[in-house]
Write a protein that holds these residues in place. Structure first.
Motif, PDB file in Angstrom:
ATOM      1  N   THR A   6       2.576   5.409  -6.389  1.00 54.81           N
ATOM      2  CA  THR A   6       2.305   4.203  -5.809  1.00 54.81           C
ATOM      3  C   THR A   6       2.617   3.033  -6.702  1.00 54.81           C
ATOM      4  O   THR A   6       2.650   1.759  -5.980  1.00 54.81           O
ATOM      5  N   LYS A   7       2.740   3.246  -7.910  1.00 49.98           N
ATOM      6  CA  LYS A   7       3.224   2.076  -8.751  1.00 49.98           C
ATOM      7  C   LYS A   7       4.587   2.073  -9.269  1.00 49.98           C
ATOM      8  O   LYS A   7       5.209   0.854  -9.263  1.00 49.98           O
TER       9      LYS A   7
ATOM     10  N   ASP B 175      -8.394   0.898  -9.810  1.00 53.44           N
ATOM     11  CA  ASP B 175      -7.522   1.152  -8.602  1.00 53.44           C
ATOM     12  C   ASP B 175      -8.178   0.651  -7.404  1.00 53.44           C
ATOM     13  O   ASP B 175      -9.479   0.235  -7.480  1.00 53.44           O
ATOM     14  N   GLY B 176      -7.436   0.678  -6.419  1.00 56.67           N
ATOM     15  CA  GLY B 176      -8.125   0.236  -5.092  1.00 56.67           C
ATOM     16  C   GLY B 176      -8.100  -1.063  -4.688  1.00 56.67           C
ATOM     17  O   GLY B 176      -8.754  -1.503  -3.646  1.00 56.67           O
ATOM     18  N   THR B 177      -7.509  -1.946  -5.552  1.00 59.33           N
ATOM     19  CA  THR B 177      -7.617  -3.227  -4.972  1.00 59.33           C
ATOM     20  C   THR B 177      -6.728  -3.552  -3.574  1.00 59.33           C
ATOM     21  O   THR B 177      -7.566  -4.566  -2.804  1.00 59.33           O
ATOM     22  N   THR B 178      -5.759  -3.036  -3.567  1.00 59.39           N
ATOM     23  CA  THR B 178      -5.243  -3.501  -2.254  1.00 59.39           C
ATOM     24  C   THR B 178      -5.839  -2.782  -1.018  1.00 59.39           C
ATOM     25  O   THR B 178      -6.030  -3.659  -0.037  1.00 59.39           O
ATOM     26  N   SER B 179      -6.492  -1.747  -1.045  1.00 61.85           N
ATOM     27  CA  SER B 179      -7.404  -1.290  -0.029  1.00 61.85           C
ATOM     28  C   SER B 179      -8.462  -2.144   0.176  1.00 61.85           C
ATOM     29  O   SER B 179      -8.972  -2.193   1.345  1.00 61.85           O
TER      30      SER B 179
ATOM     31  N   LEU C 189       0.917  -1.120  -0.066  1.00 65.68           N
ATOM     32  CA  LEU C 189       0.123   0.011  -0.096  1.00 65.68           C
ATOM     33  C   LEU C 189       0.850   1.398  -0.009  1.00 65.68           C
ATOM     34  O   LEU C 189       1.865   1.309   0.644  1.00 65.68           O
ATOM     35  N   GLY C 190       0.501   2.280  -0.847  1.00 68.88           N
ATOM     36  CA  GLY C 190       1.145   3.498  -0.867  1.00 68.88           C
ATOM     37  C   GLY C 190       2.479   3.784  -1.652  1.00 68.88           C
ATOM     38  O   GLY C 190       2.926   2.654  -2.157  1.00 68.88           O
TER      39      GLY C 190
ATOM     40  N   ALA D 278      -3.921  10.194   1.351  1.00 67.45           N
ATOM     41  CA  ALA D 278      -3.050  10.078   2.577  1.00 67.45           C
ATOM     42  C   ALA D 278      -3.646   9.587   3.661  1.00 67.45           C
ATOM     43  O   ALA D 278      -3.143  10.021   4.854  1.00 67.45           O
TER      44      ALA D 278
ATOM     45  N   GLY E  41      -1.938  -3.934  -6.627  1.00 66.24           N
ATOM     46  CA  GLY E  41      -2.363  -5.067  -5.888  1.00 66.24           C
ATOM     47  C   GLY E  41      -3.268  -6.111  -6.777  1.00 66.24           C
ATOM     48  O   GLY E  41      -3.191  -7.264  -6.644  1.00 66.24           O
TER      49      GLY E  41
ATOM     50  N   ASP F  75      -7.053  11.184  -4.204  1.00 60.14           N
ATOM     51  CA  ASP F  75      -7.445   9.964  -4.684  1.00 60.14           C
ATOM     52  C   ASP F  75      -8.648  10.205  -5.628  1.00 60.14           C
ATOM     53  O   ASP F  75      -9.519  11.404  -5.414  1.00 60.14           O
TER      54      ASP F  75
END
Ligand SMILES: Nc1ncnc2c1ncn2[C@@H]1O[C@H](COP(=O)(O)OP(=O)(O)OP(=O)(O)O)[C@@H](O)[C@H]1O
Ligand SMILES: [Mg+2]
Lengths: 531, 538
Positions: free
Chosen positions: A158-159, A90-94, A38-39, A411, A60, A496
């Protein structure tokens, strides 16, 4: 199943509790794997297969696709998360983290005897409230370069590493702005992604035009033309024997020969039409002529075109027909009758670049290109893949922001604010479902916590400090990953996507509830797990 | 001489077993500095390339698809263009990196030898060393060749088991865009592209994937020929008793759907299986003289089918002839007869020192054995094509002075192997349209081809009176392969239709769940029946 539960209702309950425990531990397991992603400070993951294939990623979604997930619950979570990615990019990890945390929180309450149904009712209330909070946090944006750069940069950092992220940020924003026409939805397909195994990642560039992954197939064709008409077409210039009806036996050699000649002449006619147009428009001027055909062009036809100084490309991608029309103007032709200048496109420069066995044709210096190419460069395949994944995410982040006409402070700011407000909201709710709301609020904090841990700070200390700051500050407060202290994400330009957060809120609540109401899952389970 | 290029497509694990043998057979016969040039024009199936370092490559013009975990020790993009690098040397721009390394899979002796010497020095028995096809893969592939489906795991009871799943998979970016692009990349570089060789696992989800792929091809590359081989393994690994009847039904439905789509989308299709029944159960293994093979070994059975496939397709791969794939398919596919049966005689048993004329004279029974399930090929009313390789012209007959008894046979007037085989066919088959191709070089069966020949088969594939010495290996064999179209093919289709019709609802459920409608299914079965009717004499 029914028979057993009639005999011994306790067995059924025990079995459900056991299944729940299994679900929770599976969710924790997959959370553990994904946490460190993450992040911007998340670690890179290098996956090495048994045969030595290397894949590098921080995404993710990519990770979930590459990993071998055997456990059905884990795989359900993985699928929900990758579905999230399919929709918004986006947002897979979260998603994985929040689902895991919701279950962990739930576990505590269930151990104390709370029925899962009560908890999920609380989750549901919390979800509605959280969506409200999210709407309040929306920061409206104008569609211009400055505002898009921030959201793109946040996503890309983040990538990939910072230096590369900053190169890609600029490229992605410029690409979208180039193809966007006012108030029409952006078609991301009009940004071609082309890979070139060559030089280094930071040499990646935006071409305001098209790069095709093929070149001319005739030694005498020019390798470079300027001031060029572009004829885009989908017309075969290749001699093919017409529908055979057993050519082996039913036709004499003579008959066949005749047929061949007639067919050949037919193709030749087509090529002659192109040649005639080229002569009419270019001869005696400084203009030149390029043919880009979706169908084949055989050596004899190439020869005729080469003699005229025409560059001719065959077997272009179907989608490039559309892209070429947008990049160069003109119309993709399905026939060559009555060809007219107005149907042609224009490019200031067309040239070929050769790398090993790969040829590339650049169509550049277009007038107002509404289709562009991101030319990705890297010395090896795995870096190219990593760039490609990142660019895709970047483009979608920008596109989401345009669609949403808004962004959300990042953040961890959204999660901290939501926590604060949910805890206040909880007190206004009667009954035990408020416990569900508290659990939900607590679970959201996993995001700032993990962001802190990934930057080398203590999760608990950081959260306490941020909550303190958040209480005093009317503005949303986020985490500064280099100092571990509070920052205002707006000032730092950390944003975001609204739609991504919204999806996370929705899918996490639904999946976690399903996993808690394990009985239903078991019954519906097997069929929904497939496919 | 103009080369008319073909692109090969392999869909599924068993297809890849067969494909691997085919490429092995071809590359083991490459002669780099021989005085007798090959009769085969390798450019039809191979392409010349150039690595970034400027090395010239010659690799199959091939795309293959398989499931995750099916590659064993083979890296996905090979190591011809991009040599593998150890993970520790990968540049990560000073970022933290977490390495998740799967256990390095050990390579078998054959692969170790290839890694070390780039060639094979010894013959080895691989019977116990083959799990997946890459274990006995001899050639090296172009980086775009291998395509792995990440969504489904290989092995055990694979979840990629019904037709509609494959059709769905085609719609993903990996296929609709990337795979389609790879096809285009290959074809774009061809000057005279003529069509496709397609091998597909017809009993599982690959049948649906192939269907969508062929639809795309027909659309994008109209008028190019497609010769398809739907294949059936002779043994299923997951023979779990309880689930087997359901699994068998699923196989049958996949096959029926595959055949129906092939009649529409291919120029000609030829079902292959070394078992004689194929549909629900592979059935009794087909027998070949002087061959003993393990019918539960994919490595063995795929070698037999590969021998047939490589031989059947020789006709349009020869330097000396200008037959096209289109003509080849059209020869059989008249009046809607889109299916044909195949047969094989491996090895074509010519006794040591004997002549072809005597061999034929003493021949009893049919020349070849069927390798199409539920299809017993007869001797009349057939359209057929035979390819014979490995009988040099000097083995045709004795010269006149010492011809003795041979002189008395009317076949003695034939002056070539081709002519004599044609003559034989015209005497022994009735109302048949025959076509014969002959190639004097035998088929290479050097390692990694399995040693399935009995002790009487000699080094050159001829039959000896006594056992060959221990240290002699069979290097090449004469072989005869046939393709046939006639009533028997109709019977085969009918038997599949009958099997499929019999399947009751619960066993169809998975197809329906994945999006195939009842009505579509029954329409497909009707079309299968219509195809069968094309073979009835009018
Ligand atoms: N510069 C930054 N400082 C602090 N937090 C940041 C910064 N940049 C991004 N973040 C936070 O990182 C989180 C996103 O991380 P990341 O992109 O790795 O995961 P994801 O979006 O959940 O999943 P995916 O792997 O699909 O992208 C967001 O919560 C975002 O606010
Ligand atoms: Mg992200």
């Amino acid at each position: 199943m029914a028979a057993i539960s009639l005999l011994n209702p306790k067995a059924e309950v025990a079995r459900a509790a056991q299944a729940l425990a299994v679900n929770i531990s599976a969710a924790k397991g997959i959370q553990d794997v994904m946490k460190s992603n993450l992040g911007p400070k998340g670690t890179l993951k290098m996956l090495v297969s048994g045969a030595g294939d290397i894949k590098i990623t921080k995404d993710g979604n990519v990770l979930l696709h590459e990993m071998q997930i055997q456990h059905p619950t884990a795989s359900l979570i993985a699928r929900a998360s990758t579905a999230q990615d399919d929709m918004t990019g986006d947002g897979t990890t979260s998603t994985v983290l929040v689902i895991g945390e919701l279950l962990k929180q739930a576990d505590i309450y269930i151990a104390e005897g709370l029925h899962p149904r009560v908890l999920t009712a609380g989750f549901d209330k919390a979800r509605f409230k959280t969506l409200e909070i999210l709407d309040k946090l929306k920061i409206p944006i104008e569609v211009n370069k400055e505002s898009l750069l921030d959201v793109a940069r946040t996503s890309l950092r983040t990538k990939v590493h910072r230096e590369l992220a900053d190169v890609l940020t600029e490229i992605c924003v410029d690409a979208i702005l180039a193809i966007r026409t006012d108030n029409k939805p952006v078609d991301l397909h009009m940004v071609e992604l082309m890979e070139m195994q060559h030089k280094t990642a930071t040499d990646t560039q935006l071409i305001r035009g098209l790069v095709l992954d093929h070149g001319s197939r005739h030694p005498d064709m020019p390798k470079r033309l300027t001031n060029a008409y572009i004829l885009t077409c989908n017309v075969s210039m290749e001699y093919e024997k017409s529908e055979v009806n057993s050519g082996l036996f039913y036709k004499t050699a003579e008959e066949r020969e005749k047929l061949v000649t007639a067919e050949r002449a037919f193709i030749e006619e087509r090529v002659k039409k192109v040649v005639a147009l080229k002569r009419k428009l270019c001869d005696g001027t400084d203009r030149s002529f390029v043919v880009i055909n979706q169908k084949g062009i055989d050596p004899m036809s190439l020869d005729m075109l080469a003699k005229e100084g025409i560059i001719a490309l065959r077997r272009a991608k179907r989608r490039n027909m559309e892209r070429l029309a947008l990049a160069c103007g003109g119309v993709a032709m399905n026939h060559l009758d009555d060809l007219h200048e107005s149907q042609l496109g224009y490019a200031g420069l067309v040239y070929e670049h050769i790398l090993g066995e790969n040829k590339f044709t650049f169509v550049e210096e277009c007038k107002i290109p509404q289709s562009v190419t991101i030319l990705m460069k890297a010395p090896n395949k795995h870096t190219l893949m990593q760039i490609k994944d990142a660019v895709r995410d970047g483009l979608r982040a920008i596109n989401n922001a345009i669609d949403d006409k808004a962004v959300i402070p990042g953040a961890g700011a959204f999660e901290l604010t939501a926590y604060k407000e949910l805890m206040a909201f909880k007190d206004s709710v009667k009954g035990k479902s408020r416990l569900g709301i508290a659990a939900y609020a607590e679970a959201l904090l996993i995001i700032p916590k993990v962001l802190a841990v990934n930057s080398g700070f203590d999760a608990q200390d950081t959260i306490v400090e941020l909550q303190e700051e958040s209480r005093l500050n009317p503005e949303p407060v986020g985490l500064d990953l280099s100092s571990g202290e509070a920052i205002n994400p707006k000032e730092a330009g950390i944003y975001d996507n609204y739609i991504v957060k919204k999806q996370i809120i929705n899918s996490c609540s639904v999946i976690a509830s399903n996993l808690l109401l394990v009985d239903e899952i078991m019954r519906a389970g097997m069929s929904s797990l497939k496919g | 001489m103009e080369t008319r290029e073909i692109l090969s497509l392999q869909f599924g694990h068993y297809s890849n077993f067969i494909g691997t043998h085919c490429w092995n057979i071809q590359e083991r016969s490459f002669e780099y500095n021989s005085t007798t040039p090959s009769e085969i024009n390798h450019d039809v199936l191979y392409r010349e390339g150039l690595t970034l370092k400027g090395e010239v490559t010659f690799t199959p013009r091939l795309l293959l698809v398989d499931l995750k975990g099916s590659l064993g020790t083979l890296p996905e993009s090979g190591n011809l263009y991009d040599p593998q690098v150890p993970p520790s040397t990968v540049d990560t721009w000073g970022q933290g990196v977490e390495i998740r390394e799967s256990d390095k899979l050990p390579k078998n002796a054959l692969q170790q030898q290839l890694d070390m010497h780039n060639s094979l020095r010894t013959n080895s028995n691989l019977d116990n060393a083959v799990n997946v096809w890459s274990d006995f893969l001899y050639p090296r592939f172009h980086p775009r060749t291998v395509n792995i489906i990440k969504e489904y795991m290989h092995g055990g009871e694979s979840e990629f088991d019904v037709f509609p799943l494959g059709a769905k998979l085609w719609k993903t970016e990996q296929f609709a865009e990337e795979f389609a692009d790879k096809i285009r990349n290959y074809i774009e570089e061809c000057d005279s592209f003529q069509g496709f060789h397609v091998t597909l696992d017809a009993t599982n989800g690959f049948s649906g994937l192939t269907s969508s792929c062929l639809e795309y091809i027909n659309d994008e590359y109209e008028r190019k020929s497609i010769l398809a081989f739907p294949v059936i393994p002779s043994h299923y690994v997951d023979s779990e008793d309880e689930r087997r009847p359901l699994k068998d039904s699923i196989c049958v439905l996949n096959l029926a759907l595959a055949f129906e789509m092939l009649q529409e989308k291919s120029s000609l299709f030829v079902p292959l299986c070394t078992g004689s029944n194929g549909w629900r159960k592979p059935g009794e293994p087909r027998k070949f003289y002087h061959v003993s093979y393990n019918s539960t070994s994919n490595y063995h059975t795929s070698a037999i089918l590969a021998s047939a496939l490589d031989t059947i397709t020789l006709k349009h791969r020869l330097k000396s002839r200008h037959d096209s794939l289109g003509d080849f398919c059209a020869y059989f596919n008249t009046h809607g007869r889109a299916a044909a049966g195949a047969s094989l005689c491996l090895p074509f048993s010519l006794n040591k020192n004997a002549d072809f004329i005597d061999c034929l004279d003493n021949w009893e029974g049919p020349l070849t054995q069927s390798i199409t399930p539920n299809c017993t090929i007869g001797t009349d009313n057939l359209v057929q094509m035979f390819t014979l390789r490995g009988i040099p012209e000097n083995r045709l007959k004795r010269p006149l002075p010492n011809a003795n008894k041979q002189k008395l046979m009317s076949a003695y007037n034939c002056n070539s192997v081709n002519e004599m085989l044609n003559f034989y066919l015209s005497c022994n088959y009735y109302i048949c349209l025959n076509n014969v191709t002959t190639v004097s070089q035998g088929m290479s069966v050097k390692t990694p081809f399995p040693n399935i020949f009995d002790e009487f088969v000699g080094n050159n594939g001829n039959i000896y009176g006594d056992s060959r010495p221990m240290d002699t290996v069979v290097e090449s064999v004469p072989i005869l392969a046939g393709l046939h179209s006639g009533l028997e093919v109709g019977t085969m289709l009918e038997s599949l239709h009958t099997e499929a019709k019999r399947i009751k609802h619960p066993h169809k459920q998975q197809f329906i769940t994945e999006g195939l409608e009842e009505l579509e299914l029954s329409e497909s079965l009707n079309k299968l029946l219509e195809l069968k009717e094309c073979y009835e004499n009018n």
